[in-house]
Enzyme design. Sequence first.
Site, short mmCIF file in Angstrom:
data_model
loop_
_atom_site.label_atom_id
_atom_site.label_comp_id
_atom_site.label_asym_id
_atom_site.label_seq_id
_atom_site.Cartn_x
_atom_site.Cartn_y
_atom_site.Cartn_z
N LYS A 120 0.83 -1.21 0.00
CA LYS A 120 0.00 0.00 0.00
C LYS A 120 0.87 1.26 0.00
O LYS A 120 2.04 1.26 0.37
CB LYS A 120 -0.93 -0.01 1.21
CG LYS A 120 -2.10 -1.00 1.12
CD LYS A 120 -3.16 -0.51 0.17
CE LYS A 120 -4.36 -1.43 0.06
NZ LYS A 120 -5.25 -1.36 1.22
N ARG A 176 -5.16 -9.79 3.42
CA ARG A 176 -5.32 -9.71 1.96
C ARG A 176 -3.96 -9.34 1.38
O ARG A 176 -3.43 -8.27 1.65
CB ARG A 176 -6.38 -8.67 1.61
CG ARG A 176 -6.69 -8.57 0.13
CD ARG A 176 -7.83 -7.57 -0.10
NE ARG A 176 -8.16 -7.47 -1.52
CZ ARG A 176 -7.60 -6.63 -2.37
NH1 ARG A 176 -6.64 -5.80 -1.94
NH2 ARG A 176 -7.96 -6.60 -3.64
#
Length: 287
Positions: A222, A256
Amino acid sequence: MTLRLGRHSFPDDATLMMAIVNRTPDSFYDKGATWAEDKAFDRVAQVVDEGAEIVDIGGIKAAPGVEIDEAEERRRVVSFVARVRAAYPDLVISVDTWRASVGRAVCAEGADVLNDAWGGADPELVDAAAEHDAAIICTHTGGVTPRTRPHRLAYDDVVASAIADTTAYAERALAAGVARESIVIDPAHDFGKNTFQSLEVTRRLGEMVATGWPVLVSLSNKDFVGETLDRGVGDRLLGTLAATAICAQAGARIYRVHQVPETRQVVDMAWTIAGRRPPARAIRGLA
């Protein structure tokens, strides 16, 4: 809490790897590597072999870009879900969508989980999950519109907001008929958050775990990792794993990820240190 994801149940000491499978030509991380259906199917085979319990299939990248209407999203994911279900009857299939119509279509083909990354933008998604006895992931986005980037979002307390919004979404799913053991909450790092806010959510994730709802984290590569370490998209694994260890120590249940084996080792080590998991073997000083 024992987790039930569609037809699959997991004990309360189980952590789960949710492997990302993008049916998109423009995903931020793999740049369309699994856009072609056969390539996406090969990715499913790879992550299953690596031990992923869940695959998360998405037909639209999260970032702004070309508009993808409902028909195109369905074309990308519905028949693919059917193909994966036929090949892997014991695999948990999740679909990353905020549209109830798409949710109903993929559940009809065997999807077990609806992963709503956009915090209930379509209020009927909970009904779609309930109709098919599917699980739902309830995320916190600060109310942003799907596929928009956050801009100067301010919270009095970002963690309090994440808890309030995700638990309210969970209660709404429960009222719609989704089983309690099939509802998961997700603080949604980067979604509706700047880097400082995502870092605070990571640092205080235990407060979300303390709500009693199972927690999913989506940390993999991210932007908050990249900005923290000044690393590009292809060079964020170590930072991702460091954040993963913090979230695992706090008690997150589902991860995830792009990289399954590396994440599994970090999560297992952190859960063992926390006393939630025994070592795979322990003979040193005993044998």
